[in-house]
Design a protein around this motif. Structure first.
Motif, PDB file in Angstrom:
ATOM      1  N   TYR A  16     -30.615  18.694  -2.667  1.00 50.89           N
ATOM      2  CA  TYR A  16     -30.746  19.125  -4.064  1.00 50.89           C
ATOM      3  C   TYR A  16     -30.328  17.999  -5.005  1.00 50.89           C
ATOM      4  O   TYR A  16     -31.031  17.693  -5.969  1.00 50.89           O
ATOM      5  N   THR A  25     -35.154  23.050   0.555  1.00 53.26           N
ATOM      6  CA  THR A  25     -35.593  24.392   0.939  1.00 53.26           C
ATOM      7  C   THR A  25     -36.079  24.465   2.387  1.00 53.26           C
ATOM      8  O   THR A  25     -36.528  25.525   2.833  1.00 53.26           O
ATOM      9  N   PHE A  28     -34.625  27.314   4.348  1.00 46.43           N
ATOM     10  CA  PHE A  28     -34.671  28.604   3.666  1.00 46.43           C
ATOM     11  C   PHE A  28     -35.708  29.494   4.344  1.00 46.43           C
ATOM     12  O   PHE A  28     -36.792  29.036   4.716  1.00 46.43           O
ATOM     13  N   TRP A  34     -32.400  34.717  -3.740  1.00 44.31           N
ATOM     14  CA  TRP A  34     -31.685  33.737  -4.559  1.00 44.31           C
ATOM     15  C   TRP A  34     -30.976  34.541  -5.636  1.00 44.31           C
ATOM     16  O   TRP A  34     -31.625  35.054  -6.543  1.00 44.31           O
ATOM     17  N   ASP A  43     -32.219  34.639 -13.689  1.00 47.89           N
ATOM     18  CA  ASP A  43     -32.659  33.485 -12.905  1.00 47.89           C
ATOM     19  C   ASP A  43     -32.708  33.768 -11.410  1.00 47.89           C
ATOM     20  O   ASP A  43     -33.082  32.895 -10.630  1.00 47.89           O
ATOM     21  N   SER A  44     -32.315  34.975 -11.008  1.00 45.66           N
ATOM     22  CA  SER A  44     -32.402  35.332  -9.595  1.00 45.66           C
ATOM     23  C   SER A  44     -33.873  35.374  -9.190  1.00 45.66           C
ATOM     24  O   SER A  44     -34.751  35.580 -10.024  1.00 45.66           O
ATOM     25  N   ARG A  46     -36.778  35.833  -5.559  1.00 51.24           N
ATOM     26  CA  ARG A  46     -37.030  36.112  -4.145  1.00 51.24           C
ATOM     27  C   ARG A  46     -38.157  35.183  -3.718  1.00 51.24           C
ATOM     28  O   ARG A  46     -39.210  35.134  -4.346  1.00 51.24           O
ATOM     29  N   ILE A  48     -39.211  31.156  -1.877  1.00 50.05           N
ATOM     30  CA  ILE A  48     -39.064  29.734  -2.201  1.00 50.05           C
ATOM     31  C   ILE A  48     -39.737  29.363  -3.523  1.00 50.05           C
ATOM     32  O   ILE A  48     -39.151  28.599  -4.309  1.00 50.05           O
ATOM     33  N   VAL A  51     -37.300  29.992  -6.240  1.00 48.24           N
ATOM     34  CA  VAL A  51     -36.190  29.037  -6.194  1.00 48.24           C
ATOM     35  C   VAL A  51     -36.622  27.707  -6.807  1.00 48.24           C
ATOM     36  O   VAL A  51     -35.890  27.106  -7.604  1.00 48.24           O
ATOM     37  N   PHE A  54     -36.573  27.870 -10.462  1.00 56.61           N
ATOM     38  CA  PHE A  54     -35.192  27.775 -10.941  1.00 56.61           C
ATOM     39  C   PHE A  54     -34.751  26.310 -10.992  1.00 56.61           C
ATOM     40  O   PHE A  54     -34.203  25.854 -11.992  1.00 56.61           O
ATOM     41  N   GLN A 103     -21.237  28.877  -4.139  1.00 54.54           N
ATOM     42  CA  GLN A 103     -22.337  29.479  -3.406  1.00 54.54           C
ATOM     43  C   GLN A 103     -21.885  30.028  -2.059  1.00 54.54           C
ATOM     44  O   GLN A 103     -20.985  29.485  -1.422  1.00 54.54           O
TER      45      GLN A 103
END
Length: 141
Positions: A16, A25, A28, A34, A43-44, A46, A48, A51, A54, A103
């Motif tokens: 990242y 990712t 993932f 997320w 910002d959550s 589901r 990739i 994500v 985001f 996290q």
């Protein structure tokens, strides 16, 4: 498996920070959950693609936000990372260097199926403890 999960949590942060989102990712689950804290729940995501949206949104507002691990704790299928966040706002020029979120990565079969961000390190520790208690109950049953 635990050391492998810890290594994958570390690799996520390194990738990242390098803005290598494909590598970030790589471990993932395609349908990863997320999860951001309530104050940023919008910002959550589901999956990739969510994500990645985001990540790109962060880069639009922050000058390459860096996640700086302070500590890792692993509880088998869960790895908690205490984080400092460093960066500069693109529009404001405001600098940040603080612990904003921490996290907790949940692993299943070697992939991250859930990445949850919590506002305090205590919350991360509570998630680990709840996981430990649940695992103990399962073993005793």
């Amino acid at each position: 498996m635990s050391q492998e999960n810890l290594d994958k949590a570390r690799d996520f942060i390194e990738a990242y920070n390098a803005r290598d989102f494909d590598r970030a990712t790589a471990n993932f689950d395609p349908d990863i959950d997320w999860v951001l804290p309530p104050r940023q729940a919008f910002d959550s995501a589901r999956g990739i693609p969510g994500v990645l949206r985001f990540f790109k949104g962060i880069d639009e507002t922050m000058g390459e936000l860096q996640l700086v691990p302070q500590e890792y704790l692993d509880e088998g299928d869960l790895v908690a990372t205490r984080l400092r966040h460093r960066g500069v706002g693109k529009g404001s020029g405001a600098e940040i260097d603080e612990e904003l979120y921490h996290q907790v990565a949940t692993f299943r079969d070697g992939v991250i199926v859930r990445m949850e961000y919590v506002a305090s390190w205590q919350e991360a520790l509570e998630l680990l403890m709840a996981h430990r208690v649940s695992a103990e109950r399962t073993r005793q049953a």
